[in-house]
Design an enzyme around this catalytic site. Structure first.
Site, PDB file in Angstrom:
ATOM      1  N   ASP A 138       0.863  -1.180   0.000  1.00 38.48           N
ATOM      2  CA  ASP A 138       0.000   0.000   0.000  1.00 38.48           C
ATOM      3  C   ASP A 138       0.901   1.232   0.000  1.00 38.48           C
ATOM      4  O   ASP A 138       1.558   1.529   1.006  1.00 38.48           O
ATOM      5  CB  ASP A 138      -0.895   0.017   1.240  1.00 38.48           C
ATOM      6  CG  ASP A 138      -1.973  -1.059   1.214  1.00 38.48           C
ATOM      7  OD1 ASP A 138      -1.750  -2.108   0.570  1.00 38.48           O
ATOM      8  OD2 ASP A 138      -3.025  -0.862   1.850  1.00 38.48           O
ATOM      9  N   LYS A 201      -6.991   3.155  -3.331  1.00 38.92           N
ATOM     10  CA  LYS A 201      -7.397   3.165  -1.919  1.00 38.92           C
ATOM     11  C   LYS A 201      -7.674   4.593  -1.482  1.00 38.92           C
ATOM     12  O   LYS A 201      -6.973   5.521  -1.883  1.00 38.92           O
ATOM     13  CB  LYS A 201      -6.276   2.529  -1.091  1.00 38.92           C
ATOM     14  CG  LYS A 201      -6.450   2.564   0.422  1.00 38.92           C
ATOM     15  CD  LYS A 201      -5.250   1.896   1.089  1.00 38.92           C
ATOM     16  CE  LYS A 201      -5.251   2.079   2.591  1.00 38.92           C
ATOM     17  NZ  LYS A 201      -4.056   1.458   3.234  1.00 38.92           N
ATOM     18  N   LYS A 237     -10.145  -0.134  -2.376  1.00 43.38           N
ATOM     19  CA  LYS A 237      -9.995  -0.317  -0.932  1.00 43.38           C
ATOM     20  C   LYS A 237     -10.465   0.933  -0.199  1.00 43.38           C
ATOM     21  O   LYS A 237     -10.000   2.037  -0.470  1.00 43.38           O
ATOM     22  CB  LYS A 237      -8.543  -0.632  -0.567  1.00 43.38           C
ATOM     23  CG  LYS A 237      -8.323  -0.828   0.952  1.00 43.38           C
ATOM     24  CD  LYS A 237      -6.916  -1.279   1.259  1.00 43.38           C
ATOM     25  CE  LYS A 237      -6.673  -1.341   2.758  1.00 43.38           C
ATOM     26  NZ  LYS A 237      -5.302  -1.820   3.104  1.00 43.38           N
TER      27      LYS A 237
END
Length: 292
Positions: A138, A201, A237
């Protein structure tokens, strides 16, 4: 026309005024929330969670205890799915790998939380994380470059990071709470996906404004258009402040309504949280559960 003007021209930026987006989100949730506010969806959300511990006071003992709880989850809740991944700082990857007995992904964060460091440092951190056992990375989009409209630098950096992932999934954190315009959120989504992101995300969870329904609505529509243009599915996400069941179901409702049921699995949908699981378990069991 530069390459990013040309790229953006392929996408629909109409009806992205804040008020219109908010009204559309409210309508979508009002029309569909009851459809998804059911136990089967609670269970599915549970299977899409990145169980996250990104705290300043994390220790090897705390992370080991967290992994032990994951290892014992199936015995304690045998009919419920376990989370999709455990997300920790890079220094704890080996702790998770050495102790994890279940089939979960190991996620970590790079350039976290502000991304204001050298690209060489980020590349090294990605490579070392993968070598330690991370299967998902991430990374925070370089917002200072993005907000300066240096889109070439943003794109090139993400391409390099994607290459350094060596097969690990790349989730690009847009930090949507700092992008106050739906147009900016859509542009950030498009650049990240074009650079090779496997997921986009919402947030780090480290700024005051985390995930919002409006941001997820814009991101989901960008993913839909990207797939139609490129025939490549990108995941979404949600992270940053998602801690209770109704909120999680509303995010689920937005994504499912826009992208369809084929997106609603851990391969294409995640929620990053450290608090939501107990509430989902409580909703499913009909009584308070504080397992994690």
């Amino acid at each position: 026309m530069d390459r990013f003007d040309e790229l953006f021209s392929k996408y629909d930026f109409s009806n992205l005024e804040k008020d219109k987006v908010t009204l559309e989100v409210e309508r979508l949730i009002a029309d569909n929330f009851k459809i998804y506010n059911i136990n089967a969806v609670y269970s599915n959300i549970l299977s899409c969670i990145d169980l996250t511990s990104l705290n300043s006071d994390d220790t090897f003992a705390k992370i080991t205890s967290l992994v032990d709880l994951v290892n014992g989850f199936d015995d304690e809740f045998e009919i419920m799915p376990h989370p999709a991944a455990i997300c920790v700082y890079p220094s704890f990857i080996s702790t998770v790998k050495d102790n994890l007995q279940e089939d979960l992904d190991i996620a970590t964060v790079v350039g976290f939380p502000h991304s204001n460091t050298f690209i060489e440092v980020k590349i090294a951190e990605v490579g070392m994380s993968v070598m330690e056992g991370a299967t998902e990375i991430d990374v925070v989009m370089p917002l200072s470059q993005f907000c300066s409209q240096n889109y070439d630098e943003v794109y090139d950096e993400l391409v390099e990071i994607k290459s350094a992932c060596q097969g690990a999934k790349l989730k690009v954190i847009l930090e949507t709470g700092l992008l106050d315009d739906p147009v900016l959120i859509k542009k950030a989504s498009i650049i990240a996906m074009a650079a090779g992101a496997d997921f986009i995300k919402t947030s780090t969870g480290k700024v005051s404004k985390g995930a919002t329904y409006e941001a997820v609505y814009v991101m989901a529509n960008a993913i839909k258009e990207f797939n139609e243009l490129n025939n490549r599915k990108v995941g979404l996400k949600v992270a940053g402040g998602v801690s209770d069941t109704p909120t999680a179901v509303k995010f689920y409702t937005i994504v499912a309504s826009i992208l369809g049921e084929e997106w609603m699995n851990s391969s294409l949908f995640r929620i990053g949280t450290s608090r939501l699981i107990n509430n989902l378990l409580s909703s499913l069991a009909g009584k308070e559960i504080t397992y994690f």
